[in-house]
Design a protein around this motif. Structure first.
Motif, PDB file in Angstrom:
ATOM      1  N   SER A 168      43.774  36.189  47.194  1.00  0.00           N
ATOM      2  CA  SER A 168      44.020  36.970  48.052  1.00  0.00           C
ATOM      3  C   SER A 168      42.942  37.807  48.155  1.00  0.00           C
ATOM      4  O   SER A 168      42.139  37.806  47.114  1.00  0.00           O
ATOM      5  N   SER A 169      42.745  38.639  49.007  1.00  0.00           N
ATOM      6  CA  SER A 169      41.549  39.531  49.368  1.00  0.00           C
ATOM      7  C   SER A 169      41.815  40.605  50.398  1.00  0.00           C
ATOM      8  O   SER A 169      42.772  40.544  51.164  1.00  0.00           O
ATOM      9  N   THR A 170      41.110  41.758  49.889  1.00  0.00           N
ATOM     10  CA  THR A 170      41.507  43.062  50.622  1.00  0.00           C
ATOM     11  C   THR A 170      40.077  43.880  50.751  1.00  0.00           C
ATOM     12  O   THR A 170      39.415  43.779  49.945  1.00  0.00           O
ATOM     13  N   VAL A 171      40.116  44.672  51.707  1.00  0.00           N
ATOM     14  CA  VAL A 171      39.288  45.571  52.091  1.00  0.00           C
ATOM     15  C   VAL A 171      39.677  47.062  51.702  1.00  0.00           C
ATOM     16  O   VAL A 171      40.442  47.470  52.104  1.00  0.00           O
ATOM     17  N   LYS A 172      38.913  47.841  50.768  1.00  0.00           N
ATOM     18  CA  LYS A 172      39.209  49.079  50.596  1.00  0.00           C
ATOM     19  C   LYS A 172      37.749  49.777  50.409  1.00  0.00           C
ATOM     20  O   LYS A 172      37.012  49.446  49.554  1.00  0.00           O
ATOM     21  N   GLY A 173      37.748  50.672  51.292  1.00  0.00           N
ATOM     22  CA  GLY A 173      36.591  51.513  51.386  1.00  0.00           C
ATOM     23  C   GLY A 173      35.524  50.853  51.796  1.00  0.00           C
ATOM     24  O   GLY A 173      35.566  49.933  52.657  1.00  0.00           O
ATOM     25  N   SER A 174      34.258  50.686  51.172  1.00  0.00           N
ATOM     26  CA  SER A 174      33.058  49.912  51.425  1.00  0.00           C
ATOM     27  C   SER A 174      32.739  48.741  50.537  1.00  0.00           C
ATOM     28  O   SER A 174      31.921  48.301  50.146  1.00  0.00           O
ATOM     29  N   HIS A 175      34.016  48.355  49.870  1.00  0.00           N
ATOM     30  CA  HIS A 175      33.967  46.874  49.148  1.00  0.00           C
ATOM     31  C   HIS A 175      35.179  46.059  49.691  1.00  0.00           C
ATOM     32  O   HIS A 175      35.981  46.434  50.037  1.00  0.00           O
ATOM     33  N   LEU A 176      34.802  44.750  49.265  1.00  0.00           N
ATOM     34  CA  LEU A 176      35.816  43.577  49.560  1.00  0.00           C
ATOM     35  C   LEU A 176      36.327  43.153  47.937  1.00  0.00           C
ATOM     36  O   LEU A 176      35.346  43.077  47.221  1.00  0.00           O
ATOM     37  N   PHE A 177      37.650  43.046  47.842  1.00  0.00           N
ATOM     38  CA  PHE A 177      38.291  42.875  46.528  1.00  0.00           C
ATOM     39  C   PHE A 177      38.848  41.485  46.797  1.00  0.00           C
ATOM     40  O   PHE A 177      39.831  41.264  47.722  1.00  0.00           O
ATOM     41  N   ILE A 178      38.597  40.618  45.728  1.00  0.00           N
ATOM     42  CA  ILE A 178      39.147  39.432  46.036  1.00  0.00           C
ATOM     43  C   ILE A 178      39.982  38.857  44.682  1.00  0.00           C
ATOM     44  O   ILE A 178      39.208  39.292  43.510  1.00  0.00           O
ATOM     45  N   VAL A 179      41.160  38.457  44.459  1.00  0.00           N
ATOM     46  CA  VAL A 179      41.821  38.025  43.128  1.00  0.00           C
ATOM     47  C   VAL A 179      41.907  36.534  43.545  1.00  0.00           C
ATOM     48  O   VAL A 179      42.933  36.162  44.436  1.00  0.00           O
ATOM     49  N   ILE A 180      41.932  35.878  42.225  1.00  0.00           N
ATOM     50  CA  ILE A 180      42.162  34.428  42.251  1.00  0.00           C
ATOM     51  C   ILE A 180      43.147  34.482  40.908  1.00  0.00           C
ATOM     52  O   ILE A 180      42.733  34.658  39.802  1.00  0.00           O
ATOM     53  N   ARG A 181      44.137  33.932  41.051  1.00  0.00           N
ATOM     54  CA  ARG A 181      45.246  33.807  39.998  1.00  0.00           C
ATOM     55  C   ARG A 181      45.752  32.647  39.803  1.00  0.00           C
ATOM     56  O   ARG A 181      45.638  31.670  40.839  1.00  0.00           O
ATOM     57  N   ASN A 182      45.688  31.687  38.669  1.00  0.00           N
ATOM     58  CA  ASN A 182      46.318  30.654  38.226  1.00  0.00           C
ATOM     59  C   ASN A 182      47.032  30.301  36.954  1.00  0.00           C
ATOM     60  O   ASN A 182      46.765  31.191  36.139  1.00  0.00           O
ATOM     61  N   THR A 183      48.070  29.365  37.013  1.00  0.00           N
ATOM     62  CA  THR A 183      48.777  29.512  35.584  1.00  0.00           C
ATOM     63  C   THR A 183      47.814  28.395  34.972  1.00  0.00           C
ATOM     64  O   THR A 183      46.854  27.768  35.436  1.00  0.00           O
ATOM     65  N   PHE A 184      47.903  28.526  33.829  1.00  0.00           N
ATOM     66  CA  PHE A 184      47.447  27.520  32.815  1.00  0.00           C
ATOM     67  C   PHE A 184      48.057  27.404  31.365  1.00  0.00           C
ATOM     68  O   PHE A 184      49.055  27.853  31.275  1.00  0.00           O
ATOM     69  N   ASN A 185      47.667  26.444  30.609  1.00  0.00           N
ATOM     70  CA  ASN A 185      48.148  26.065  29.320  1.00  0.00           C
ATOM     71  C   ASN A 185      48.178  27.064  28.160  1.00  0.00           C
ATOM     72  O   ASN A 185      48.461  26.781  27.081  1.00  0.00           O
ATOM     73  N   GLY A 186      47.352  28.179  28.325  1.00  0.00           N
ATOM     74  CA  GLY A 186      47.343  29.090  27.375  1.00  0.00           C
ATOM     75  C   GLY A 186      46.043  29.138  26.509  1.00  0.00           C
ATOM     76  O   GLY A 186      45.763  30.014  25.647  1.00  0.00           O
ATOM     77  N   GLU A 187      45.351  27.890  26.452  1.00  0.00           N
ATOM     78  CA  GLU A 187      44.166  27.676  25.858  1.00  0.00           C
ATOM     79  C   GLU A 187      42.964  28.214  26.517  1.00  0.00           C
ATOM     80  O   GLU A 187      42.535  27.757  27.504  1.00  0.00           O
ATOM     81  N   ILE A 188      42.149  29.080  25.758  1.00  0.00           N
ATOM     82  CA  ILE A 188      40.840  29.667  26.419  1.00  0.00           C
ATOM     83  C   ILE A 188      39.568  29.290  25.350  1.00  0.00           C
ATOM     84  O   ILE A 188      39.746  29.441  24.314  1.00  0.00           O
ATOM     85  N   ARG A 189      38.576  28.670  25.921  1.00  0.00           N
ATOM     86  CA  ARG A 189      37.435  28.376  24.862  1.00  0.00           C
ATOM     87  C   ARG A 189      36.252  29.278  25.196  1.00  0.00           C
ATOM     88  O   ARG A 189      35.746  29.398  26.459  1.00  0.00           O
ATOM     89  N   LYS A 190      36.052  30.095  24.316  1.00  0.00           N
ATOM     90  CA  LYS A 190      35.011  31.182  24.438  1.00  0.00           C
ATOM     91  C   LYS A 190      34.064  30.950  23.284  1.00  0.00           C
ATOM     92  O   LYS A 190      34.395  31.033  22.159  1.00  0.00           O
ATOM     93  N   PHE A 191      32.886  31.504  23.427  1.00  0.00           N
ATOM     94  CA  PHE A 191      31.939  31.572  22.399  1.00  0.00           C
ATOM     95  C   PHE A 191      30.956  32.975  22.725  1.00  0.00           C
ATOM     96  O   PHE A 191      30.306  32.826  23.954  1.00  0.00           O
ATOM     97  N   ARG A 192      31.210  33.802  22.058  1.00  0.00           N
ATOM     98  CA  ARG A 192      30.444  34.941  22.112  1.00  0.00           C
ATOM     99  C   ARG A 192      30.590  35.612  23.565  1.00  0.00           C
ATOM    100  O   ARG A 192      29.616  35.951  24.295  1.00  0.00           O
ATOM    101  N   ASN A 193      31.784  35.677  24.068  1.00  0.00           N
ATOM    102  CA  ASN A 193      32.245  36.268  25.370  1.00  0.00           C
ATOM    103  C   ASN A 193      31.935  35.342  26.440  1.00  0.00           C
ATOM    104  O   ASN A 193      31.831  35.932  27.647  1.00  0.00           O
ATOM    105  N   CYS A 194      31.371  34.174  26.079  1.00  0.00           N
ATOM    106  CA  CYS A 194      31.162  33.432  27.278  1.00  0.00           C
ATOM    107  C   CYS A 194      32.094  32.260  27.351  1.00  0.00           C
ATOM    108  O   CYS A 194      32.570  31.410  26.314  1.00  0.00           O
TER     109      CYS A 194
END
Length: 643
Positions: free
Chosen positions: A568-594
């Motif tokens: 979804s996306s919407t315009v508020k003021g001088s900015h465009l806001f886009i949001v992408i949501r999805n379901t997943f299996n709950g496992e996130i692979r991260k290393f040093r915030n990456c």
């Protein structure tokens, strides 16, 4: 490309020559068996007091050995006939052969004798014998301690090894050390390197440091070799293949102290392999140098052929060392020195040309060539050098060449890897665009076929209407027209859903909507994309494509539960806001915030990192959150300001 200032290059050359010379002079002074302050034998006798051993628990036995040429003495023969035999006093390292009545010869046999007068107390002593290029037997007083090979002429067998022996001494009797040696196989004979004598603790400490340094250097080179081998196999990088071979032969060239400490090796072919390995390193250095420095074809062929021929010559020379004379050995030694200097000169000339004409990437090899040339020169100026802990001058020079080329190759590998990642990302975008175009073309074709069918059918309807008009059956005509109107206005595939007014984004969403429909993923799209954006359509589609593709992959990896993706996306003021949501299996692979890739490879995810870079370059921001079942990406992009 940036050219180097001649003044800077001259300063660099002068500093390299000065610093390398200081380095070799320093190690000659502080890490040299011949310059260490220790008590030396005189006329075949070494007298050591307790103070001498306290001040120098390790002594290098260099001068004053009594030598009996052309005899292999046993303790019994020495005690009975020593006074009747011809002998002379020699210093270890002054020559590389065995002395006979005709002068110095590489081949022959003889017996070294040294008498040790030690303190009158019970003590354990150690004698360390570095590699001796011939078969020998060692006697302490009347006892045979070790036998390396078989020195007797009738049953001669040449092997070599580094050995340390210990013995106990008590009382006031002197200790006689006797070494019966025979060389019929190599270009060096007898004791070439000074043995050391002292306490076991001091000699073990000294030997441990020396082996530790060699192991450290070999481990570093081996690690680099494995890394380059992996890169060479994975990417078929020719320079990496050559450098892998260079590292391998460097290990063979400098690894002899470890080999000779752990194993008893035959003279042939091991010494031929060891010696030739050093010249193969130079040969590979020339090959890599010619490729890196873009040497002209004819120069490349000549230099490579000469270097390869010299490697073959060295191997042939060392394999037939038992047949060469002392005069030929001296002559060939001078030829080898000239070859090393010529190799250094060639590397310097090609390196100078490239640092002058192209850019500073060639500096490391140029300065390493200077260092190698300096090692060759100082090796001739200061021949009486035998390291206590480190390596020889030429070994330092070869190691500098190997490491400099490794540094340059590492930069090239990193650059190539960056290019390959960028190419992979570009290829993915092109593949996506091609798939979108294919999907769009299929839809256009479907609409075209539907319109053709309608036109074809419409002709039939016209005929029916005309017939009904002629028959004046108005009721049937009205009913038929009503049915025809429904047929024309009903959606039978001729029309398609429009997700947003932006054509490029609409095509992208249509493409992924089809994929999600095929994979059974529930999708929702509510998009408002204004025309006035700082970001281009290509960049916007790249960001959305990467993130939606990641969302689809996350849904595919779900083992259970509802699978859904919403954009979804919407315009508020001088900015465009886009949001992408999805379901997943709950496992996130991260290393040093990456966020790491989910494709089973240990590197950051390209899609997210690429999107972050594009958004940052367009003065936007990205926010990533998740809970146990849902992953969300929020994007903020500025709109173009009104002028």
């Amino acid at each position: 490309m940036k050219k180097n200032s001649p003044f800077i290059r001259y300063i660099g050359i002068i500093l390299t020559i000065i610093l390398s010379s200081l380095f070799f002079i320093t190690i000659y002074s502080v890490d040299n068996k011949y310059t260490q302050s220790s008590v030396q034998p005189i006329d075949g006798m070494l007298i050591l007091t307790e103070d001498d051993l306290d001040n120098n628990p390790s002594n290098f036995l260099i001068r004053g050995w009594r030598f009996y040429p052309n005899v292999l003495l046993t303790p019994e023969q020495y005690n009975e006939n020593a006074s009747e035999l011809y002998s002379t006093y020699v210093s270890i390292g002054e020559n590389t052969g065995l002395t006979d009545e005709n002068g110095v010869a590489p081949h022959g046999y003889g017996t070294y004798v040294l008498t040790l007068v030690l303190p009158e107390k019970t003590e354990t002593y150690a004698l360390y014998l570095p590699e001796i290029y011939c078969a020998y037997r060692l006697y302490i007083d009347d006892e045979e301690i070790i036998s390396i090979g078989t020195p007797e002429k009738d049953n001669y067998n040449a092997v070599t090894a580094n050995r340390m022996i210990t013995f106990d001494h008590s009382g006031s009797n002197a200790v006689t050390v006797m070494l019966a040696v025979n060389n019929e196989s190599y270009i060096y004979g007898g004791m070439v390197y000074p043995p050391s004598f002292g306490t076991p603790v001091a000699l073990n400490y000294q030997r441990g440091i020396n082996l530790g340094l060699y192991l450290a250097v070999i481990s570093i080179v081996a690690f680099i070799m494995i890394f380059c081998l992996f890169f060479a196999i994975r990417h078929k990088h020719q320079n990496a293949v050559l450098y892998t071979l260079m590292c391998f032969f460097t290990i063979l060239f400098i690894g002899y102290p470890i080999l000779h400490t752990g194993f008893t090796l035959s003279v042939f072919p091991w010494y031929a392999i060891e010696t030739t390995s050093g010249y193969i390193v130079l040969f590979l250095t020339i090959l890599v140098n010619n490729r890196i420095c873009r040497v002209r074809h004819i120069t490349n062929v000549i230099s490579s052929a000469v270097s390869a021929a010299f490697c073959i010559l060295i191997f042939t020379y060392t394999m037939n060392a038992s047949f060469v004379s002392g005069v030929f050995i001296d002559l060939f030694s001078n030829i080898i020195s000239c070859y090393k200097l010529l190799t250094a000169g060639y590397l310097l000339i090609t390196g100078w040309h490239n640092t002058s004409e192209y850019n500073e990437i060639y500096r490391p090899l140029f300065y390493a060539s200077l260092f190698y040339a300096s090692s060759c020169v100082w090796d001739r100026i200061l021949p009486m050098y035998e390291p206590i802990y480190g390596g020889r001058f030429i070994e330092y020079g070869c190691l500098a060449l190997v490491l400099s080329i490794g540094f340059m190759l590492l930069k090239e590998i990193i650059q190539s890897y960056s290019y390959s990642m960028a190419f992979a990302e570009e290829k993915k975008q092109m593949t996506r665009q091609l798939a979108m175009q294919t999907e769009y073309s299929a839809q256009i074709k479907q609409q075209y076929e539907e319109k053709r069918r309608l036109i074809h059918d419409f002709r039939q309807h016209i005929r029916v209407i005309n017939s009904m008009v002629n028959s004046s059956d108005n009721n049937e005509l009205k009913q038929y027209l009503s049915e025809l109107s429904y047929e024309i206005t009903s959606d039978k595939g001729a029309q398609s859903i429009v997700f947003c007014e932006n054509t490029a984004v609409d095509a992208l969403i249509r493409y992924y909507a089809g994929i999600m429909d095929e994979k059974g993923i529930r999708s929702q799209f509510h998009l408002t994309i204004p025309k006035k954006l700082d970001i281009s359509d290509v960049e916007l589609c790249t960001v959305l494509g990467n993130l939606i593709e990641n969302a689809v992959e996350a849904c595919e990896n779900q083992n259970c539960g509802d699978k859904s993706v919403s954009v979804s996306s919407t315009v508020k003021g001088s900015h465009l806001f886009i949001v992408i949501r999805n379901t997943f299996n709950g496992e996130i692979r991260k290393f040093r915030n990456c966020f790491m890739s989910s494709k089973g490879i240990n590197r950051p995810g390209i899609g997210i990192s690429s999107s972050m870079k594009i958004i940052s370059n367009n003065s936007g921001s990205i926010n990533i959150t998740n809970n146990d079942s849902q992953f969300q990406v929020g994007i903020t992009l500025p709109l173009k300001s009104e002028t």
